[in-house]
Write a protein that holds these residues in place. Structure first.
Motif, PDB file in Angstrom:
ATOM      1  N   GLU A 153     -21.687  19.224   3.950  1.00 37.52           N
ATOM      2  CA  GLU A 153     -20.792  18.470   3.088  1.00 37.52           C
ATOM      3  C   GLU A 153     -21.618  17.711   2.053  1.00 37.52           C
ATOM      4  O   GLU A 153     -22.756  17.334   2.301  1.00 37.52           O
ATOM      5  CB  GLU A 153     -19.983  17.472   3.929  1.00 37.52           C
ATOM      6  CG  GLU A 153     -20.858  16.484   4.690  1.00 37.52           C
ATOM      7  CD  GLU A 153     -20.069  15.548   5.569  1.00 37.52           C
ATOM      8  OE1 GLU A 153     -18.999  15.106   5.130  1.00 37.52           O
ATOM      9  OE2 GLU A 153     -20.524  15.251   6.696  1.00 37.52           O
ATOM     10  N   LYS A 154     -21.057  17.512   0.882  1.00 34.72           N
ATOM     11  CA  LYS A 154     -21.743  16.795  -0.196  1.00 34.72           C
ATOM     12  C   LYS A 154     -21.575  15.297   0.015  1.00 34.72           C
ATOM     13  O   LYS A 154     -20.467  14.799   0.143  1.00 34.72           O
ATOM     14  CB  LYS A 154     -21.154  17.213  -1.540  1.00 34.72           C
ATOM     15  CG  LYS A 154     -21.716  16.454  -2.736  1.00 34.72           C
ATOM     16  CD  LYS A 154     -23.104  16.910  -3.071  1.00 34.72           C
ATOM     17  CE  LYS A 154     -23.517  16.441  -4.460  1.00 34.72           C
ATOM     18  NZ  LYS A 154     -23.305  15.032  -4.742  1.00 34.72           N
ATOM     19  N   LEU A 155     -22.699  14.582   0.071  1.00 35.02           N
ATOM     20  CA  LEU A 155     -22.688  13.142   0.279  1.00 35.02           C
ATOM     21  C   LEU A 155     -23.323  12.425  -0.904  1.00 35.02           C
ATOM     22  O   LEU A 155     -23.736  13.061  -1.873  1.00 35.02           O
ATOM     23  CB  LEU A 155     -23.435  12.793   1.578  1.00 35.02           C
ATOM     24  CG  LEU A 155     -22.841  13.374   2.868  1.00 35.02           C
ATOM     25  CD1 LEU A 155     -23.784  13.149   4.054  1.00 35.02           C
ATOM     26  CD2 LEU A 155     -21.465  12.776   3.154  1.00 35.02           C
ATOM     27  N   GLY A 156     -23.409  11.103  -0.821  1.00 37.21           N
ATOM     28  CA  GLY A 156     -23.991  10.302  -1.881  1.00 37.21           C
ATOM     29  C   GLY A 156     -25.483  10.108  -1.692  1.00 37.21           C
ATOM     30  O   GLY A 156     -26.138  10.852  -0.955  1.00 37.21           O
ATOM     31  N   PRO A 157     -26.053   9.085  -2.325  1.00 42.33           N
ATOM     32  CA  PRO A 157     -27.500   8.849  -2.252  1.00 42.33           C
ATOM     33  C   PRO A 157     -27.900   8.270  -0.907  1.00 42.33           C
ATOM     34  O   PRO A 157     -27.074   7.746  -0.155  1.00 42.33           O
ATOM     35  CB  PRO A 157     -27.743   7.839  -3.372  1.00 42.33           C
ATOM     36  CG  PRO A 157     -26.455   7.078  -3.445  1.00 42.33           C
ATOM     37  CD  PRO A 157     -25.376   8.095  -3.177  1.00 42.33           C
ATOM     38  N   SER A 158     -29.187   8.343  -0.604  1.00 43.40           N
ATOM     39  CA  SER A 158     -29.705   7.720   0.616  1.00 43.40           C
ATOM     40  C   SER A 158     -29.804   6.212   0.425  1.00 43.40           C
ATOM     41  O   SER A 158     -29.822   5.710  -0.709  1.00 43.40           O
ATOM     42  CB  SER A 158     -31.079   8.287   0.967  1.00 43.40           C
ATOM     43  OG  SER A 158     -32.060   7.801   0.073  1.00 43.40           O
ATOM     44  N   LEU A 159     -29.894   5.481   1.524  1.00 41.88           N
ATOM     45  CA  LEU A 159     -30.069   4.032   1.429  1.00 41.88           C
ATOM     46  C   LEU A 159     -31.385   3.704   0.739  1.00 41.88           C
ATOM     47  O   LEU A 159     -31.494   2.696   0.028  1.00 41.88           O
ATOM     48  CB  LEU A 159     -30.015   3.403   2.820  1.00 41.88           C
ATOM     49  CG  LEU A 159     -28.661   3.505   3.546  1.00 41.88           C
ATOM     50  CD1 LEU A 159     -28.683   2.668   4.818  1.00 41.88           C
ATOM     51  CD2 LEU A 159     -27.502   3.082   2.652  1.00 41.88           C
ATOM     52  N   PHE A 160     -32.410   4.537   0.936  1.00 43.80           N
ATOM     53  CA  PHE A 160     -33.678   4.297   0.242  1.00 43.80           C
ATOM     54  C   PHE A 160     -33.502   4.457  -1.266  1.00 43.80           C
ATOM     55  O   PHE A 160     -34.001   3.644  -2.049  1.00 43.80           O
ATOM     56  CB  PHE A 160     -34.763   5.243   0.739  1.00 43.80           C
ATOM     57  CG  PHE A 160     -36.054   5.112  -0.028  1.00 43.80           C
ATOM     58  CD1 PHE A 160     -36.919   4.056   0.232  1.00 43.80           C
ATOM     59  CD2 PHE A 160     -36.388   6.008  -1.033  1.00 43.80           C
ATOM     60  CE1 PHE A 160     -38.104   3.902  -0.496  1.00 43.80           C
ATOM     61  CE2 PHE A 160     -37.556   5.867  -1.755  1.00 43.80           C
ATOM     62  CZ  PHE A 160     -38.415   4.811  -1.479  1.00 43.80           C
ATOM     63  N   ASP A 161     -32.808   5.524  -1.682  1.00 46.02           N
ATOM     64  CA  ASP A 161     -32.579   5.732  -3.110  1.00 46.02           C
ATOM     65  C   ASP A 161     -31.797   4.569  -3.705  1.00 46.02           C
ATOM     66  O   ASP A 161     -32.050   4.141  -4.839  1.00 46.02           O
ATOM     67  CB  ASP A 161     -31.822   7.038  -3.344  1.00 46.02           C
ATOM     68  CG  ASP A 161     -32.679   8.258  -3.087  1.00 46.02           C
ATOM     69  OD1 ASP A 161     -33.900   8.165  -3.243  1.00 46.02           O
ATOM     70  OD2 ASP A 161     -32.118   9.311  -2.711  1.00 46.02           O
ATOM     71  N   PHE A 162     -30.848   4.043  -2.939  1.00 47.74           N
ATOM     72  CA  PHE A 162     -30.054   2.917  -3.429  1.00 47.74           C
ATOM     73  C   PHE A 162     -30.919   1.666  -3.569  1.00 47.74           C
ATOM     74  O   PHE A 162     -30.839   0.939  -4.567  1.00 47.74           O
ATOM     75  CB  PHE A 162     -28.885   2.654  -2.480  1.00 47.74           C
ATOM     76  CG  PHE A 162     -27.659   2.141  -3.176  1.00 47.74           C
ATOM     77  CD1 PHE A 162     -26.629   2.992  -3.533  1.00 47.74           C
ATOM     78  CD2 PHE A 162     -27.530   0.795  -3.486  1.00 47.74           C
ATOM     79  CE1 PHE A 162     -25.500   2.527  -4.194  1.00 47.74           C
ATOM     80  CE2 PHE A 162     -26.416   0.308  -4.141  1.00 47.74           C
ATOM     81  CZ  PHE A 162     -25.392   1.177  -4.497  1.00 47.74           C
ATOM     82  N   LEU A 163     -31.767   1.401  -2.579  1.00 46.11           N
ATOM     83  CA  LEU A 163     -32.697   0.275  -2.680  1.00 46.11           C
ATOM     84  C   LEU A 163     -33.613   0.432  -3.896  1.00 46.11           C
ATOM     85  O   LEU A 163     -33.860  -0.522  -4.646  1.00 46.11           O
ATOM     86  CB  LEU A 163     -33.545   0.176  -1.417  1.00 46.11           C
ATOM     87  CG  LEU A 163     -32.952  -0.547  -0.203  1.00 46.11           C
ATOM     88  CD1 LEU A 163     -33.867  -0.377   1.001  1.00 46.11           C
ATOM     89  CD2 LEU A 163     -32.731  -2.022  -0.492  1.00 46.11           C
ATOM     90  N   LYS A 164     -34.129   1.634  -4.079  1.00 45.18           N
ATOM     91  CA  LYS A 164     -35.047   1.889  -5.193  1.00 45.18           C
ATOM     92  C   LYS A 164     -34.362   1.653  -6.528  1.00 45.18           C
ATOM     93  O   LYS A 164     -34.931   1.044  -7.440  1.00 45.18           O
ATOM     94  CB  LYS A 164     -35.569   3.323  -5.108  1.00 45.18           C
ATOM     95  CG  LYS A 164     -36.617   3.675  -6.145  1.00 45.18           C
ATOM     96  CD  LYS A 164     -37.131   5.100  -5.924  1.00 45.18           C
ATOM     97  CE  LYS A 164     -38.171   5.471  -6.967  1.00 45.18           C
ATOM     98  NZ  LYS A 164     -38.664   6.870  -6.754  1.00 45.18           N
TER      99      LYS A 164
END
Length: 403
Positions: A153-164
């Motif tokens: 399934e297509k999901l959003g960004p990782s928590l790391f990407d969001f922090l970055k």
């Protein structure tokens, strides 16, 4: 009022084209940009043209062009990420008419074998799932030109990407609570199935949606600069990457987990089982609260010294039982060979600048109103037999009685 950003947070790479609308927003027709050509067969039936055969690159990665087909069913739209295993491609599924993420594994034997183990784990997770596993869903898998391809399934960004993207501004504690609860639910579910993830980290936790709101005013503790920051519109997350997952009753490799999230029993060669996942969860929660990895190191002795600096001395019985490979980190069998064994003065300074766990977290969270410190100490106990289980952690007051 906060301004709602219409475009989602980017995944592993910056894209050079406008992101297509998400499949759950509308039921779109096939994306127009770079639509593959149609050719007519002998019986006049139109079919999607297959890409020409190409050699893989030197590392065994599949070579592709945007707009080409990955089998007639999937149209390649973009590259979402890349790792040692291979690449993740955003594709359009012509059969279900939705966007999917396809993990295209390198065409080397060890990666193909690992991918088939991951498929088995994913199917085992899906077979027992009643909708509460918080684990990514496998949709399909196939072998294409010597590449194992796993459809998700297509999901959003990782928590790391969001922090970055937020310049490492931490998440609010209420959001950390929601992330932590869901992460522990997924870990508890896996442990109930006798599975150990072994590679928990912010990169392997994905937001379900890419939508976010933009807020003003995040000031980093280590900087006088103030940045605007983004917060996800939905706190829903899912756990991904089961390529290193192990059944508890199978033979375990000696080293598991990405360095920053590796438990002390792994470094000391004492063997590992379910508690190594809970140590990783503790490290993750600290990172989400502070914006920075708890143990930023690349060397074992320094890593152990950092643990002692933040959490206190390692138990004597763990030091005495360290295996031969870890004996060089121990001085006369009684304590860490630190700072005598440090590789550099910079390493000694890196350890000295760390604070105790409570002080570290208190800079970002009002610990007089939150029981998160007690939860973290329970997850980051050195002795794995004393560490909280996932089920015990879910019953902690931090989740039961939020203030």
């Amino acid at each position: 009022m906060v301004a709602v950003e219409l475009e989602g947070v980017m995944m592993a790479e910056q894209r050079t084209r406008k992101r297509p609308r998400l499949a759950w927003d509308v039921a779109p027709s096939e994306p127009e940009a770079s639509r593959p050509q149609l050719v007519v067969g002998n019986e006049g039936m139109a079919r999607h043209m297959s890409p020409p055969r190409r050699d893989d690159d030197r590392e065994g990665h599949y070579v592709f062009n945007y707009g080409e087909n990955l089998t007639p069913r999937y149209k390649i739209l973009s590259k979402m990420g890349e790792g040692t295993f291979g690449r993740v491609l955003e594709c359009w599924d012509r059969q279900t008419r939705e966007y999917v993420a396809i993990k295209v594994v390198r065409s080397m034997r060890k990666y193909r074998d690992a991918a088939m183990i991951e498929v088995d784990v994913l199917q085992h997770i899906a077979k027992n799932d009643r909708g509460g596993s918080r684990c990514v869903q496998i949709r399909n898998w196939f072998d294409y030109r010597n590449h194992i391809c796993i459809v998700f399934e297509k999901l959003g960004p990782s928590l790391f990407d969001f922090l970055k993207r937020n310049k490492y501004c931490p998440f609010p504690v209420d959001l950390v609570r929601e992330f932590g609860r869901q992460l522990l639910e997924s870990v508890a579910y896996m442990h109930d199935l006798h599975l150990i993830h072994t590679d928990l980290k912010p990169e392997n936790i994905l937001l379900a949606s890419s939508e976010y709101v933009k807020l003003p005013g995040c000031k980093r503790i280590s900087s006088d600069e103030t940045h605007s920051r983004c917060l996800p519109k939905s706190s829903a997350i899912k756990l991904i990457d089961f390529g290193s997952t192990a059944f508890d009753n199978q033979i375990h490799s000696s080293i598991v987990s990405t360095r920053h999230y590796r438990a002390p029993e792994v470094i000391l060669g004492l063997g590992w089982t379910y508690p190594c996942d809970l140590w990783s969860v503790g490290c993750i929660l600290v990172e989400l609260c502070s914006g920075e990895a708890l143990f930023q190191t690349h060397e074992n002795l320094e890593h152990l010294a950092m643990m002692e600096r933040v959490l206190g001395p390692l138990p004597d019985h763990m030091i005495r039982r360290a295996n031969r490979g870890a004996e060089k980190y121990i001085k006369r069998g009684s304590r860490l060979n630190w700072p005598e064994g440090a590789v550099s003065r910079e390493s000694i300074r890196a350890v000295k600048k760390l604070d105790r766990l409570k002080d570290m977290v208190s800079r970002h969270v009002d610990c007089t109103r939150s029981s998160i410190i007690d939860l973290l100490y329970g997850l980051l106990r050195f002795d794995p037999s004393e560490r909280l289980t996932a089920r015990q952690a879910l019953n902690h007051p931090f989740f039961k009685n939020p203030t």
